[in-house]
Design an enzyme around this catalytic site. Structure first.
Site, PDB file in Angstrom:
ATOM      1  N   ASP A 198       0.850  -1.201   0.000  1.00  0.00           N
ATOM      2  CA  ASP A 198       0.000   0.000   0.000  1.00  0.00           C
ATOM      3  C   ASP A 198       0.881   1.245   0.000  1.00  0.00           C
ATOM      4  O   ASP A 198       2.074   1.181   0.328  1.00  0.00           O
ATOM      5  CB  ASP A 198      -0.953   0.022   1.209  1.00  0.00           C
ATOM      6  CG  ASP A 198      -0.242   0.129   2.553  1.00  0.00           C
ATOM      7  OD1 ASP A 198       0.837  -0.491   2.713  1.00  0.00           O
ATOM      8  OD2 ASP A 198      -0.749   0.838   3.446  1.00  0.00           O
ATOM      9  N   ASP A 209       8.787   3.828  -1.213  1.00  0.00           N
ATOM     10  CA  ASP A 209       8.030   3.442  -0.012  1.00  0.00           C
ATOM     11  C   ASP A 209       6.722   2.799  -0.410  1.00  0.00           C
ATOM     12  O   ASP A 209       5.724   3.461  -0.563  1.00  0.00           O
ATOM     13  CB  ASP A 209       7.796   4.699   0.835  1.00  0.00           C
ATOM     14  CG  ASP A 209       7.136   4.406   2.165  1.00  0.00           C
ATOM     15  OD1 ASP A 209       7.039   3.231   2.540  1.00  0.00           O
ATOM     16  OD2 ASP A 209       6.709   5.365   2.834  1.00  0.00           O
ATOM     17  N   GLU A 245       0.127  -0.880   5.930  1.00  0.00           N
ATOM     18  CA  GLU A 245       1.208  -0.282   6.711  1.00  0.00           C
ATOM     19  C   GLU A 245       0.998   1.209   6.866  1.00  0.00           C
ATOM     20  O   GLU A 245       1.205   1.775   7.938  1.00  0.00           O
ATOM     21  CB  GLU A 245       2.567  -0.559   6.054  1.00  0.00           C
ATOM     22  CG  GLU A 245       3.754  -0.342   6.990  1.00  0.00           C
ATOM     23  CD  GLU A 245       4.235   1.103   7.084  1.00  0.00           C
ATOM     24  OE1 GLU A 245       4.958   1.423   8.036  1.00  0.00           O
ATOM     25  OE2 GLU A 245       3.880   1.919   6.221  1.00  0.00           O
ATOM     26  N   ASP A 282      12.620  -1.008   3.962  1.00  0.00           N
ATOM     27  CA  ASP A 282      11.587   0.036   3.997  1.00  0.00           C
ATOM     28  C   ASP A 282      12.109   1.245   4.772  1.00  0.00           C
ATOM     29  O   ASP A 282      11.359   1.972   5.398  1.00  0.00           O
ATOM     30  CB  ASP A 282      10.312  -0.533   4.645  1.00  0.00           C
ATOM     31  CG  ASP A 282       9.101   0.374   4.459  1.00  0.00           C
ATOM     32  OD1 ASP A 282       9.097   1.169   3.506  1.00  0.00           O
ATOM     33  OD2 ASP A 282       8.157   0.277   5.274  1.00  0.00           O
ATOM     34  N   HIS A 328       6.042  10.102   1.092  1.00  0.00           N
ATOM     35  CA  HIS A 328       4.817  10.770   1.567  1.00  0.00           C
ATOM     36  C   HIS A 328       4.671  12.175   0.983  1.00  0.00           C
ATOM     37  O   HIS A 328       3.759  12.893   1.350  1.00  0.00           O
ATOM     38  CB  HIS A 328       4.750  10.848   3.111  1.00  0.00           C
ATOM     39  CG  HIS A 328       4.776   9.516   3.794  1.00  0.00           C
ATOM     40  ND1 HIS A 328       4.406   9.326   5.116  1.00  0.00           N
ATOM     41  CD2 HIS A 328       5.115   8.280   3.339  1.00  0.00           C
ATOM     42  CE1 HIS A 328       4.536   8.048   5.438  1.00  0.00           C
ATOM     43  NE2 HIS A 328       4.973   7.397   4.377  1.00  0.00           N
TER      44      HIS A 328
HETATM   45  N1  BES Z   1       8.782   3.255   5.326  1.00  0.00           N
HETATM   46  C1  BES Z   1       8.175   4.144   6.247  1.00  0.00           C
HETATM   47  C2  BES Z   1       8.955   4.289   7.537  1.00  0.00           C
HETATM   48  C3  BES Z   1      10.345   4.856   7.429  1.00  0.00           C
HETATM   49  C4  BES Z   1      10.672   5.820   6.512  1.00  0.00           C
HETATM   50  C5  BES Z   1      11.297   4.414   8.292  1.00  0.00           C
HETATM   51  C6  BES Z   1      11.956   6.315   6.436  1.00  0.00           C
HETATM   52  C7  BES Z   1      12.575   4.915   8.252  1.00  0.00           C
HETATM   53  C8  BES Z   1      12.915   5.875   7.300  1.00  0.00           C
HETATM   54  C9  BES Z   1       6.773   3.653   6.540  1.00  0.00           C
HETATM   55  O1  BES Z   1       6.079   3.305   5.376  1.00  0.00           O
HETATM   56  C10 BES Z   1       5.990   4.775   7.165  1.00  0.00           C
HETATM   57  O2  BES Z   1       5.767   5.750   6.510  1.00  0.00           O
HETATM   58  N2  BES Z   1       5.589   4.629   8.424  1.00  0.00           N
HETATM   59  C11 BES Z   1       4.761   5.596   9.050  1.00  0.00           C
HETATM   60  C12 BES Z   1       4.084   5.024  10.256  1.00  0.00           C
HETATM   61  C13 BES Z   1       2.781   4.342   9.991  1.00  0.00           C
HETATM   62  C14 BES Z   1       2.187   3.859  11.289  1.00  0.00           C
HETATM   63  C15 BES Z   1       1.803   5.211   9.255  1.00  0.00           C
HETATM   64  C16 BES Z   1       5.586   6.768   9.506  1.00  0.00           C
HETATM   65  O3  BES Z   1       6.763   6.623   9.836  1.00  0.00           O
HETATM   66  O4  BES Z   1       5.003   7.858   9.540  1.00  0.00           O
HETATM   67 MN    MN Z   2       7.192   2.137   4.167  1.00  0.00          MN
HETATM   68 MN    MN Z   3       5.388   5.245   4.452  1.00  0.00          MN
END
Ligand code: BES
Ligand code: MN
Ligand code: MN
Length: 456
Positions: A88, A119, A152, A179, A426
């Site tokens: 996703d 991502d 995720e 990731d 993002h």
């Molecule tokens: N891949 C990211 C997390 C990430 C990005 C870790 C860059 C280290 C470096 C993951 O897809 C993400 O965006 N996680 C979210 C949290 C989730 C609960 C929505 C985040 O970190 O905001």
């Molecule tokens: Mn991610």
């Molecule tokens: Mn992400």
């Protein structure tokens, strides 16, 4: 290594074409409008796992989006690697800021531009291709299991249930995840930590309806003004967070650990230049690396209220809202921090308004071990493919399931990320360098090789 390089060279174009197909699915888990597309993406991932040679491939239903599972068990006495990723993606808005459409992958300057390019579609797909490569070149030295989820980006609400119900099937010696980010191809690095998260929404309500701002303004509290005052008061003049108890459980690092962390290559001028800011910001007493790696933070992710359409409307809004998140570090607990926030926010609300705090998802912080066989295998793999030892860093982002894997399956994770912080995750114009994509596909089989050798 030569076999790997040759195989990648021969199949380069197809590896890219397949990723492009994957990137064209608008698998936006946050928006119910895309439900059909998210489901189709899961089927596509399952199809590709099968084609690559995985057995027992399943699109496992959950209360939300399905989890794609597949495996290759070559010998039960050999070690097992569980690969996790997510199909996703985040919503692409604001659309008008994309130079090319988010779901029409395009190459510019040797980079793939598309939502999910880094991502995490571009990154988890490297594992599917590396797996194909190991099978076709008869060099798969371990058992492998894939678990690719579709929620995720919205908090992995249904993954916990799946993991608990499938403990036997998911048994493995290590979880391998691509990731996260590395510093650059010239400075390869391995992240050893992820922050936790407490995410909530606040609503401030003043009068029972929107009012004429001339007739009532100045005499009735404006919820937008009050919300801004309340939010602004959450940091003090040193940018410390003032919520009572917020820092109580924060693990502090030794001077040596801080020195090591800060020895990673980081150019503040370049950082500012890239973001077009003239000054960095943050908690006094900490460097930028520390502020994003080992310190907890509080951010406003969105704030709204009143009239935001074209032109001007004189109105005193009845409500104002904000989405607020806090990034957590060991040993903070997401639930406790959410409660502390809620209590504090209610306490500081003036009598002229009512506030409502609604918790969203959360996740626990983790630090992954650096003395494990799996981490050493990752170090060796990077060293062999990049010709340099990786720098050890802490990541600022969150992948809440990493803590869950530790708790429920008792398996530690290795974060073998190939993204860059500047890949616009993002954000509009998300990208992933072609070089990182191919380097990843080359490095993953080396991880498997070293992991099998070191496990003996
Ligand atoms: N891949 C990211 C997390 C990430 C990005 C870790 C860059 C280290 C470096 C993951 O897809 C993400 O965006 N996680 C979210 C949290 C989730 C609960 C929505 C985040 O970190 O905001
Ligand atoms: Mn991610
Ligand atoms: Mn992400």
């Amino acid at each position: 290594m030569q076999d790997i390089k040759t195989y990648v060279e021969q199949h380069k174009q197809r590896f890219l074409d397949e990723l492009f197909v994957l990137l064209r699915f608008p698998s936006i888990s946050a928006d119910p409008k895309y439900k059909g597309d998210v489901l189709k993406t899961a089927d596509f991932v399952a199809e590709k796992l099968k084609e690559a040679g995985a057995d027992n491939v399943e699109v496992a239903a959950t209360a939300g989006y399905p989890i794609v599972y597949g495996e290759k068990i070559i010998d039960p006495s050999k070690p097992t690697v569980l690969v996790y990723g997510h199909y996703d993606v985040q919503p692409p808005d604001p659309l008008e800021l994309w130079e090319t459409p988010p779901f029409e992958p395009t190459i510019r300057d040797e980079k793939i531009y598309a939502r999910g390019a880094c991502d995490d579609k571009g990154q988890f797909y490297m594992h599917v291709k590396a797996f194909e490569l190991m099978l076709r070149t008869e060099s798969l030295p371990c058992n492998i299991k894939f678990m690719i989820e579709g929620e995720e980006e919205v908090g992995s609400d249904n993954l916990g249930t799946f993991v608990i119900a499938n403990k036997e099937r998911l048994k493995a010696d290590v979880v391998l995840i691509s990731d996260t980010a590395m510093i650059s191809l010239d400075s390869p690095s391995l992240e050893t930590g992820l922050r936790g998260l407490s995410y909530l929404e606040v609503e401030v309500t003043g009068p029972n309806r929107d009012l004429h701002s001339g007739v009532y303004g100045g005499a009735v509290a404006n919820p937008a003004t009050i919300l801004c005052q309340m939010i602004a008061s959450l940091h003090d003049q040193n940018n410390h967070i003032v919520i009572p108890g917020f820092y109580d459980d924060v693990q502090s690092l030794s001077e040596e650990e801080r020195l090591l962390l800060n020895s990673a290559p980081f150019d503040e001028e370049e950082y500012k230049e890239d973001l077009q800011i003239s000054e960095v910001w943050g908690e006094q007493g900490y460097t930028t690396i520390e502020r994003t790696g080992i310190r907890p933070t509080l951010e406003v992710n969105g704030i709204w209220g009143g009239y935001i359409g074209e032109g001007a409307k004189t109105v005193l809004p009845s409500k104002a809202n904000a989405k607020i998140s806090m990034r957590l570090v060991p040993n903070q607990k997401s639930e406790k921090i959410t409660e502390l926030f809620q209590k504090h926010f209610e306490t500081i609300a003036p009598k002229s308004v009512k506030v409502k705090v609604t918790p969203h998802h959360g996740g626990e912080p983790v630090v992954t071990p650096t003395d494990s066989v799996a981490f050493q295998a990752a170090q060796k793999a990077i060293e062999e493919s990049f010709g340099k030892k990786p720098v050890i860093t802490r990541g600022g982002g969150s992948i809440p399931i990493v803590a869950l894997f530790e708790k429920e399956l008792e398996i530690k994770t290795v974060l073998l990320g190939f993204g860059l912080d500047s890949d616009n995750l993002h954000s509009p114009n998300e990208k992933y360098d072609l070089a990182n994509y191919y380097k990843g596909i080359e490095t993953i089989p080396l991880f498997f090789k070293h992991f099998a050798q070191l496990s003996r």
